[in-house]
Design a protein around this motif. Structure first.
Motif, PDB file in Angstrom:
ATOM      1  N   ARG A 122      -9.898  -3.903   4.384  1.00 28.22           N
ATOM      2  CA  ARG A 122      -8.717  -3.070   4.198  1.00 28.22           C
ATOM      3  C   ARG A 122      -9.063  -1.588   4.294  1.00 28.22           C
ATOM      4  O   ARG A 122      -9.929  -1.098   3.569  1.00 28.22           O
ATOM      5  CB  ARG A 122      -8.083  -3.365   2.830  1.00 28.22           C
ATOM      6  CG  ARG A 122      -7.728  -4.832   2.605  1.00 28.22           C
ATOM      7  CD  ARG A 122      -6.602  -5.272   3.524  1.00 28.22           C
ATOM      8  NE  ARG A 122      -5.378  -4.594   3.191  1.00 28.22           N
ATOM      9  CZ  ARG A 122      -4.535  -5.027   2.243  1.00 28.22           C
ATOM     10  NH1 ARG A 122      -4.799  -6.126   1.568  1.00 28.22           N
ATOM     11  NH2 ARG A 122      -3.443  -4.358   1.980  1.00 28.22           N
ATOM     12  N   LYS A 123      -8.393  -0.866   5.168  1.00 27.14           N
ATOM     13  CA  LYS A 123      -8.641   0.561   5.333  1.00 27.14           C
ATOM     14  C   LYS A 123      -7.736   1.420   4.470  1.00 27.14           C
ATOM     15  O   LYS A 123      -7.953   2.632   4.343  1.00 27.14           O
ATOM     16  CB  LYS A 123      -8.470   0.950   6.806  1.00 27.14           C
ATOM     17  CG  LYS A 123      -9.501   0.319   7.736  1.00 27.14           C
ATOM     18  CD  LYS A 123      -9.292   0.783   9.160  1.00 27.14           C
ATOM     19  CE  LYS A 123     -10.345   0.163  10.089  1.00 27.14           C
ATOM     20  NZ  LYS A 123     -10.168   0.606  11.497  1.00 27.14           N
ATOM     21  N   ALA A 124      -6.740   0.844   3.879  1.00 26.00           N
ATOM     22  CA  ALA A 124      -5.802   1.592   3.042  1.00 26.00           C
ATOM     23  C   ALA A 124      -6.487   2.110   1.783  1.00 26.00           C
ATOM     24  O   ALA A 124      -7.587   1.678   1.425  1.00 26.00           O
ATOM     25  CB  ALA A 124      -4.621   0.707   2.669  1.00 26.00           C
ATOM     26  N   ALA A 125      -5.829   3.028   1.091  1.00 27.09           N
ATOM     27  CA  ALA A 125      -6.356   3.571  -0.163  1.00 27.09           C
ATOM     28  C   ALA A 125      -6.556   2.445  -1.170  1.00 27.09           C
ATOM     29  O   ALA A 125      -5.728   1.537  -1.271  1.00 27.09           O
ATOM     30  CB  ALA A 125      -5.407   4.620  -0.719  1.00 27.09           C
ATOM     31  N   ILE A 126      -7.634   2.532  -1.928  1.00 24.81           N
ATOM     32  CA  ILE A 126      -7.977   1.452  -2.856  1.00 24.81           C
ATOM     33  C   ILE A 126      -6.863   1.183  -3.856  1.00 24.81           C
ATOM     34  O   ILE A 126      -6.585   0.031  -4.194  1.00 24.81           O
ATOM     35  CB  ILE A 126      -9.314   1.758  -3.586  1.00 24.81           C
ATOM     36  CG1 ILE A 126      -9.695   0.628  -4.533  1.00 24.81           C
ATOM     37  CG2 ILE A 126      -9.255   3.100  -4.294  1.00 24.81           C
ATOM     38  CD1 ILE A 126      -9.892  -0.722  -3.869  1.00 24.81           C
ATOM     39  N   LYS A 127      -6.190   2.217  -4.319  1.00 21.67           N
ATOM     40  CA  LYS A 127      -5.078   1.998  -5.269  1.00 21.67           C
ATOM     41  C   LYS A 127      -3.995   1.136  -4.631  1.00 21.67           C
ATOM     42  O   LYS A 127      -3.472   0.204  -5.257  1.00 21.67           O
ATOM     43  CB  LYS A 127      -4.507   3.348  -5.698  1.00 21.67           C
ATOM     44  CG  LYS A 127      -3.153   3.289  -6.446  1.00 21.67           C
ATOM     45  CD  LYS A 127      -3.289   2.925  -7.880  1.00 21.67           C
ATOM     46  CE  LYS A 127      -1.939   2.873  -8.594  1.00 21.67           C
ATOM     47  NZ  LYS A 127      -1.095   4.068  -8.440  1.00 21.67           N
TER      48      LYS A 127
ATOM     49  N   THR B  67      -7.496   7.554  -3.869  1.00 23.82           N
ATOM     50  CA  THR B  67      -7.177   7.730  -2.453  1.00 23.82           C
ATOM     51  C   THR B  67      -8.292   7.250  -1.531  1.00 23.82           C
ATOM     52  O   THR B  67      -8.118   7.225  -0.304  1.00 23.82           O
ATOM     53  CB  THR B  67      -6.900   9.208  -2.163  1.00 23.82           C
ATOM     54  OG1 THR B  67      -7.997  10.005  -2.648  1.00 23.82           O
ATOM     55  CG2 THR B  67      -5.611   9.658  -2.846  1.00 23.82           C
ATOM     56  N   LEU B  68      -9.425   6.842  -2.061  1.00 26.21           N
ATOM     57  CA  LEU B  68     -10.542   6.392  -1.238  1.00 26.21           C
ATOM     58  C   LEU B  68     -10.179   5.112  -0.489  1.00 26.21           C
ATOM     59  O   LEU B  68      -9.560   4.203  -1.053  1.00 26.21           O
ATOM     60  CB  LEU B  68     -11.764   6.138  -2.125  1.00 26.21           C
ATOM     61  CG  LEU B  68     -13.041   5.654  -1.425  1.00 26.21           C
ATOM     62  CD1 LEU B  68     -13.631   6.765  -0.570  1.00 26.21           C
ATOM     63  CD2 LEU B  68     -14.055   5.158  -2.446  1.00 26.21           C
ATOM     64  N   SER B  69     -10.573   5.021   0.768  1.00 27.55           N
ATOM     65  CA  SER B  69     -10.332   3.799   1.539  1.00 27.55           C
ATOM     66  C   SER B  69     -11.068   2.629   0.901  1.00 27.55           C
ATOM     67  O   SER B  69     -12.247   2.730   0.557  1.00 27.55           O
ATOM     68  CB  SER B  69     -10.808   3.980   2.973  1.00 27.55           C
ATOM     69  OG  SER B  69     -10.820   2.748   3.670  1.00 27.55           O
ATOM     70  N   ALA B  70     -10.369   1.514   0.752  1.00 32.76           N
ATOM     71  CA  ALA B  70     -10.994   0.335   0.141  1.00 32.76           C
ATOM     72  C   ALA B  70     -12.226  -0.099   0.921  1.00 32.76           C
ATOM     73  O   ALA B  70     -13.215  -0.558   0.347  1.00 32.76           O
ATOM     74  CB  ALA B  70      -9.984  -0.807   0.076  1.00 32.76           C
TER      75      ALA B  70
END
Length: 271
Positions: A151-156, A185-188
């Motif tokens: 997953r490239k989305a933000a970890i949250k 906001t970090l990429s998962a």
């Protein structure tokens, strides 16, 4: 919205009391998010075998079939022998030989759905894509890390999606990320295995403590026996924008992610 700890607290508050009860009658109020899926008369005479939880769903096992209960945005259950007359926001009521189970839901985003089994289409539609249970032995670190890597989305946002790990809602995602020292906001996909391990442990710790505290009562949540939750009183970041971090003293900041408020410490969660 009731999150996993609130749903688990609700389950614990009535599961033992309703086990073995026979259903006398069922009454419906205004339409909920999804229809019940069977005539109310079909539930009469059924026996309640127990109550389980899958993510934010309560599964009430009957001697024939089961009921899947979701509390939606504002729902709550009550279970007692003598409840007052149903009000305008009471939309499901199941009278049993052990007491009455009632769903109160002002916004009507909750639901009670009948299914013949967990393999039935109605159940698979609701439960089939849920991720690992964070408070169970099935919450495997290697699978968790592998799921995040995809997953490239933000970890949250990935935590809230519920397909990698289920039930880590908005409050507890902010708290777990703080405990793990990870910026929301970090990429998962960028989480190393050691950092993923810290997050894995933080999720389990935060959710377990929340259950022990009775969940969080931010508005009107209470368990099925009327008890309120107190976890919000010890929150490290959630709802504390502008207040000093309890660890380093830096003012807590907030941002919007997917229409939800996220709280974090810019010093303790640098990356």
């Amino acid at each position: 919205m009731p999150e996993l700890p609130e749903v688990e607290v609700t389950r614990l508050s009535f599961a033992d009391a309703i086990a073995g009860a026979r259903v006398v009658s069922v009454h419906l109020g205004k339409a909920l998010r999804w229809p019940l899926g069977c005539p109310v008369s079909q539930l009469t005479g059924r026996t309640v075998l127990g109550v389980r939880r899958r993510g934010k769903y309560l599964l009430i096992d009957l001697d024939q079939g089961l009921l899947l209960v979701h509390l939606g945005m504002s729902g709550s259950l009550r279970f007692a022998m003598n409840l007052p007359s149903a009000g305008s926001h009471d939309h499901f009521e199941m009278l049993t030989t052990h007491g009455t189970l009632r769903l109160n839901d002002p916004r009507r985003f909750g639901a009670v759905v009948y299914a013949d089994s967990e393999d039935a289409p109605e159940a698979r539609k609701l439960l089939g894509k849920l991720g690992m249970e964070p408070l169970s032995d099935s919450f495997d670190l290697s699978q968790f890390h592998a799921g995040l890597k995809r997953r490239k989305a933000a970890i949250k946002q990935v935590l809230l999606a519920g397909d990698v790990v289920v039930g880590v809602g908005n409050i507890y995602a902010s708290e777990a990320l703080f405990l793990a020292g990870i910026r929301p906001t970090l990429s998962a996909a960028r989480l190393s295995r050691p950092r993923c391990a810290r997050l894995h442990a933080a999720i389990r710790d935060v959710l377990a403590r929340a259950v022990a505290k009775g969940g969080s009562t931010l508005r009107d949540f209470s368990s099925a026996d009327g008890e309120r939750g107190y976890f919000q009183l010890e929150a490290m970041v959630y709802g504390r924008e502008g207040q000093a971090c309890r660890v380093c003293g830096t003012p807590i900041k907030s941002l919007r992610q997917g229409q939800r408020a996220t709280f974090y410490c810019p010093n303790c969660q640098k990356v």
